[in-house]
Design a protein around this motif. Structure first.
Motif, PDB file in Angstrom:
ATOM      1  N   VAL A  12       0.960  -1.161   0.035  1.00 48.01           N
ATOM      2  CA  VAL A  12      -0.026  -0.029   0.048  1.00 48.01           C
ATOM      3  C   VAL A  12       0.795   1.348   0.003  1.00 48.01           C
ATOM      4  N   LEU A  13       1.825   1.243   0.939  1.00 46.11           N
ATOM      5  CA  LEU A  13       2.462   2.332   0.976  1.00 46.11           C
ATOM      6  C   LEU A  13       3.708   2.765  -0.347  1.00 46.11           C
ATOM      7  N   HIS A  14       4.158   1.431  -1.047  1.00 44.29           N
ATOM      8  CA  HIS A  14       4.610   1.601  -2.236  1.00 44.29           C
ATOM      9  C   HIS A  14       3.917   2.194  -3.175  1.00 44.29           C
ATOM     10  N   ARG A  15       2.604   1.855  -3.206  1.00 44.48           N
ATOM     11  CA  ARG A  15       1.852   2.550  -4.308  1.00 44.48           C
ATOM     12  C   ARG A  15       1.546   4.015  -3.965  1.00 44.48           C
ATOM     13  N   ARG A  16       1.511   4.289  -2.812  1.00 47.58           N
ATOM     14  CA  ARG A  16       1.401   5.824  -2.333  1.00 47.58           C
ATOM     15  C   ARG A  16       2.819   6.670  -2.448  1.00 47.58           C
ATOM     16  N   GLY A  17       3.801   6.039  -3.015  1.00 44.97           N
ATOM     17  CA  GLY A  17       5.078   6.592  -3.471  1.00 44.97           C
ATOM     18  C   GLY A  17       6.504   6.345  -2.806  1.00 44.97           C
ATOM     19  N   TRP A  18       6.306   5.371  -1.937  1.00 41.32           N
ATOM     20  CA  TRP A  18       7.623   4.889  -1.411  1.00 41.32           C
ATOM     21  C   TRP A  18       8.295   4.162  -2.260  1.00 41.32           C
ATOM     22  N   ARG A  19       9.662   4.052  -2.294  1.00 34.56           N
ATOM     23  CA  ARG A  19      10.439   3.396  -3.503  1.00 34.56           C
ATOM     24  C   ARG A  19      10.242   1.976  -3.608  1.00 34.56           C
ATOM     25  N   LYS A  20       9.794   1.294  -2.517  1.00 29.96           N
ATOM     26  CA  LYS A  20       9.651  -0.130  -2.713  1.00 29.96           C
ATOM     27  C   LYS A  20       8.702  -0.550  -1.593  1.00 29.96           C
ATOM     28  N   ALA A  21       8.212  -1.912  -1.581  1.00 33.09           N
ATOM     29  CA  ALA A  21       7.326  -2.166  -0.604  1.00 33.09           C
ATOM     30  C   ALA A  21       8.186  -2.764   0.633  1.00 33.09           C
ATOM     31  N   PHE A  22       8.662  -1.833   1.426  1.00 28.67           N
ATOM     32  CA  PHE A  22       9.361  -2.088   2.570  1.00 28.67           C
ATOM     33  C   PHE A  22       8.556  -2.839   3.679  1.00 28.67           C
ATOM     34  N   THR A  23       9.232  -3.444   4.565  1.00 27.90           N
ATOM     35  CA  THR A  23       8.545  -4.254   5.723  1.00 27.90           C
ATOM     36  C   THR A  23       8.658  -3.397   6.948  1.00 27.90           C
ATOM     37  N   VAL A  24       8.096  -3.616   8.046  1.00 27.39           N
ATOM     38  CA  VAL A  24       7.979  -2.923   9.213  1.00 27.39           C
ATOM     39  C   VAL A  24       9.660  -3.449   9.812  1.00 27.39           C
ATOM     40  N   GLN A  25      10.085  -4.681   9.591  1.00 29.84           N
ATOM     41  CA  GLN A  25      11.360  -4.889  10.009  1.00 29.84           C
ATOM     42  C   GLN A  25      12.435  -4.083   9.305  1.00 29.84           C
ATOM     43  N   GLU A  26      12.409  -4.107   8.088  1.00 27.99           N
ATOM     44  CA  GLU A  26      13.266  -3.061   7.468  1.00 27.99           C
ATOM     45  C   GLU A  26      13.326  -1.527   8.140  1.00 27.99           C
ATOM     46  N   MET A  27      12.137  -1.192   8.205  1.00 30.82           N
ATOM     47  CA  MET A  27      12.084   0.234   8.735  1.00 30.82           C
ATOM     48  C   MET A  27      12.452   0.252  10.082  1.00 30.82           C
ATOM     49  N   ALA A  28      12.049  -0.668  10.918  1.00 28.46           N
ATOM     50  CA  ALA A  28      12.339  -0.620  12.343  1.00 28.46           C
ATOM     51  C   ALA A  28      13.985  -0.796  12.311  1.00 28.46           C
ATOM     52  N   ASP A  29      14.565  -1.554  11.618  1.00 30.15           N
ATOM     53  CA  ASP A  29      15.920  -1.664  11.618  1.00 30.15           C
ATOM     54  C   ASP A  29      16.787  -0.368  11.445  1.00 30.15           C
ATOM     55  N   LYS A  30      16.060   0.369  10.138  1.00 28.51           N
ATOM     56  CA  LYS A  30      16.542   1.575   9.909  1.00 28.51           C
ATOM     57  C   LYS A  30      16.437   2.464  10.953  1.00 28.51           C
ATOM     58  N   TRP A  31      15.329   2.632  11.672  1.00 23.09           N
ATOM     59  CA  TRP A  31      15.216   3.653  12.549  1.00 23.09           C
ATOM     60  C   TRP A  31      15.905   3.259  13.725  1.00 23.09           C
ATOM     61  N   ALA A  32      16.393   1.942  14.040  1.00 19.60           N
ATOM     62  CA  ALA A  32      17.370   1.563  15.228  1.00 19.60           C
ATOM     63  C   ALA A  32      18.569   2.014  14.679  1.00 19.60           C
ATOM     64  N   TRP A  33      19.085   1.925  13.468  1.00 16.67           N
ATOM     65  CA  TRP A  33      20.426   2.311  12.889  1.00 16.67           C
ATOM     66  C   TRP A  33      20.577   3.542  13.195  1.00 16.67           C
ATOM     67  N   LEU A  34      19.439   4.464  12.579  1.00 18.06           N
ATOM     68  CA  LEU A  34      19.563   5.801  13.008  1.00 18.06           C
ATOM     69  C   LEU A  34      19.932   6.478  14.406  1.00 18.06           C
TER      70      LEU A  34
END
Length: 136
Positions: A12-34
């Protein structure tokens, strides 16, 4: 809107403009990294920093469309990361970051991470934010 599992929400978010269909795990990991990078002293450019902040935007956008089960599973980790981020950043109502990135369209309550900057100002990001009169 009907609640979605993680994969469907990513689509859904990819269709709204995010560059790919990320997962919660991917973005939680990226937030943790930041968050860890900010704790240690974020040294990349202000453009990289603002790009990295979008990982938290993705989580914010995903939450209303995720199933309750997914939210219950991930909320404690996201809350803990948010608390860590707040502890190592300074609230300035977005004054410093807005000198480099348009944040006026971001809800000041719900998207609070755009209204804060790292407390530890080092290297390239530190120079940029100090030039925008950021304080520790």
């Amino acid at each position: 809107m009907e609640p979605h599992n993680e994969q469907a929400a990513g689509e859904v978010l990819h269709r709204r403009g995010w560059r790919k269909a990320f997962t919660v795990q991917e973005m939680a990991d990226k937030w943790a990294w930041l968050v860890t990078r900010v704790e240690d002293g974020y040294s990349d450019s202000v453009d990289e920093y603002t790009n990295d902040l979008y990982s938290r935007n993705w989580l914010h956008e995903a939450w209303p469309i995720l199933t309750d089960r997914v939210i219950v599973l991930w909320s404690p980790q996201i809350r803990a990361l948010d608390d860590r981020f707040r502890a190592v950043t300074v609230f300035d109502d977005g004054i410093a970051l807005s000198q480099f990135h348009r944040i006026s369209g971001f809800d000041p309550i719900d998207m609070w991470w755009w209204r804060r900057h790292p407390r530890l100002l080092v290297d390239e990001l530190g120079r940029s934010l100090r030039s925008a009169r950021a304080t520790n």
